[in-house]
Design a protein around this motif. Sequence first.
Motif, PDB file in Angstrom:
ATOM      1  N   UNK B  49     -25.370  17.724 -14.211  1.00 30.00           N
ATOM      2  CA  UNK B  49     -26.346  16.977 -15.022  1.00 30.00           C
ATOM      3  C   UNK B  49     -26.245  17.415 -16.485  1.00 30.00           C
ATOM      4  N   UNK B  50     -26.168  18.721 -16.702  1.00 28.97           N
ATOM      5  CA  UNK B  50     -26.034  19.247 -18.074  1.00 28.97           C
ATOM      6  C   UNK B  50     -24.767  18.719 -18.735  1.00 28.97           C
ATOM      7  N   UNK B  51     -23.649  18.862 -18.001  1.00 30.79           N
ATOM      8  CA  UNK B  51     -22.347  18.439 -18.524  1.00 30.79           C
ATOM      9  C   UNK B  51     -22.365  16.950 -18.885  1.00 30.79           C
ATOM     10  N   UNK B  52     -22.880  16.153 -17.973  1.00 30.89           N
ATOM     11  CA  UNK B  52     -22.910  14.699 -18.220  1.00 30.89           C
ATOM     12  C   UNK B  52     -23.773  14.385 -19.435  1.00 30.89           C
ATOM     13  N   UNK B  53     -24.924  15.037 -19.517  1.00 31.80           N
ATOM     14  CA  UNK B  53     -25.804  14.771 -20.661  1.00 31.80           C
ATOM     15  C   UNK B  53     -25.136  15.164 -21.976  1.00 31.80           C
ATOM     16  N   UNK B  54     -24.419  16.288 -21.977  1.00 30.37           N
ATOM     17  CA  UNK B  54     -23.735  16.705 -23.206  1.00 30.37           C
ATOM     18  C   UNK B  54     -22.697  15.670 -23.624  1.00 30.37           C
ATOM     19  N   UNK B  55     -21.930  15.181 -22.627  1.00 33.09           N
ATOM     20  CA  UNK B  55     -20.881  14.197 -22.953  1.00 33.09           C
ATOM     21  C   UNK B  55     -21.495  12.877 -23.426  1.00 33.09           C
ATOM     22  N   UNK B  56     -22.599  12.487 -22.800  1.00 25.60           N
ATOM     23  CA  UNK B  56     -23.214  11.209 -23.173  1.00 25.60           C
ATOM     24  C   UNK B  56     -23.844  11.269 -24.569  1.00 25.60           C
ATOM     25  N   UNK B  57     -24.132  12.493 -25.033  1.00 28.69           N
ATOM     26  CA  UNK B  57     -24.629  12.638 -26.403  1.00 28.69           C
ATOM     27  C   UNK B  57     -23.494  12.520 -27.424  1.00 28.69           C
ATOM     28  N   UNK B  58     -22.277  12.820 -27.003  1.00 22.75           N
ATOM     29  CA  UNK B  58     -21.135  12.826 -27.938  1.00 22.75           C
ATOM     30  C   UNK B  58     -20.462  11.458 -28.013  1.00 22.75           C
ATOM     31  N   UNK B  59     -20.267  10.817 -26.871  1.00 25.19           N
ATOM     32  CA  UNK B  59     -19.412   9.634 -26.831  1.00 25.19           C
ATOM     33  C   UNK B  59     -20.088   8.436 -27.511  1.00 25.19           C
ATOM     34  N   UNK B  60     -19.272   7.467 -27.906  1.00 30.65           N
ATOM     35  CA  UNK B  60     -19.753   6.226 -28.516  1.00 30.65           C
ATOM     36  C   UNK B  60     -19.629   5.129 -27.454  1.00 30.65           C
ATOM     37  N   UNK B  61     -20.760   4.614 -27.018  1.00 25.54           N
ATOM     38  CA  UNK B  61     -20.747   3.686 -25.876  1.00 25.54           C
ATOM     39  C   UNK B  61     -20.030   2.371 -26.202  1.00 25.54           C
ATOM     40  N   UNK B  62     -19.881   2.057 -27.491  1.00 29.76           N
ATOM     41  CA  UNK B  62     -19.166   0.827 -27.854  1.00 29.76           C
ATOM     42  C   UNK B  62     -17.655   1.026 -27.887  1.00 29.76           C
ATOM     43  N   UNK B  63     -17.239   2.253 -28.152  1.00 23.48           N
ATOM     44  CA  UNK B  63     -15.818   2.502 -28.405  1.00 23.48           C
ATOM     45  C   UNK B  63     -15.117   3.259 -27.281  1.00 23.48           C
ATOM     46  N   UNK B  64     -15.848   4.145 -26.627  1.00 26.35           N
ATOM     47  CA  UNK B  64     -15.222   5.094 -25.697  1.00 26.35           C
ATOM     48  C   UNK B  64     -15.571   4.750 -24.251  1.00 26.35           C
ATOM     49  N   UNK B  65     -14.775   5.277 -23.355  1.00 20.98           N
ATOM     50  CA  UNK B  65     -15.002   5.092 -21.917  1.00 20.98           C
ATOM     51  C   UNK B  65     -15.017   6.460 -21.244  1.00 20.98           C
ATOM     52  N   UNK B  66     -16.045   6.686 -20.459  1.00 19.42           N
ATOM     53  CA  UNK B  66     -16.178   7.947 -19.711  1.00 19.42           C
ATOM     54  C   UNK B  66     -16.360   7.610 -18.245  1.00 19.42           C
ATOM     55  N   UNK B  67     -15.592   8.253 -17.385  1.00 16.02           N
ATOM     56  CA  UNK B  67     -15.763   8.029 -15.947  1.00 16.02           C
ATOM     57  C   UNK B  67     -15.901   9.366 -15.234  1.00 16.02           C
ATOM     58  N   UNK B  68     -16.817   9.400 -14.269  1.00 15.46           N
ATOM     59  CA  UNK B  68     -17.067  10.606 -13.466  1.00 15.46           C
ATOM     60  C   UNK B  68     -16.775  10.268 -12.010  1.00 15.46           C
ATOM     61  N   UNK B  69     -15.965  11.104 -11.376  1.00 13.04           N
ATOM     62  CA  UNK B  69     -15.629  10.914  -9.954  1.00 13.04           C
ATOM     63  C   UNK B  69     -16.117  12.125  -9.180  1.00 13.04           C
TER      64      UNK B  69
END
Lengths: 97, 97
Positions: B49-69
């Motif tokens: 949860x911490x890791x995901x929240x940190x990444x979601x604070x950094x990434x740009x939802x219009x430009x970048x793609x993040x996937x978690x498996x």
Amino acid sequence: MLMLITYDVSVTTSDGRRRLRNIAKVCLDYGTRVQNSVFECEVTPAQFVELKNELLCIYDSDEDSLRFYYLGKKGREKVEHFGAKAVIDPHNSTLIL
Amino acid sequence: MLMLITYDVSVTTSDGRRRLRNIAKVCLDYGTRVQNSVFECEVTPAQFVELKNELLCIYDSDEDSLRFYYLGKKGREKVEHFGAKAVIDPHNSTLIL
């Protein structure tokens, strides 16, 4: 079963760029591109053997990296996507978000 | 549990390149880089949860793609690696091949 394929292909040479194109082409024959170097392929075990063999014939073991992840029958429940490039899931005809 | 994180970050701008560096840095705090844009992180649910929240604070939802498996407790048994860049598994001090 859902297989995830990720790859790093060295593109510093024209050979490398050719391998990258060919690897992407094979993966697209079996599945969906979800990121530049990430494919999800819904395949039977027999199809996976074919797919893997095709990729292992193309890649350069000294230069490139190929990884296969077995996500299983309920693989689509194990994925979370955020941001750009949401892709159409051909099995459900809905957006994976 | 083993989580796989894959990302595509737009690097056409200096902002994009900064996001790429910062996303990689956060992922390295929690796991191992196995390819340029692919990380494997052995985490507890709370750490994830911490890791995901940190990444979601950094990434740009219009430009970048993040996937978690979610690869689960026996995640390392679900991975096959071929070619370059085999990585040291800090949990076993052996090569993942």
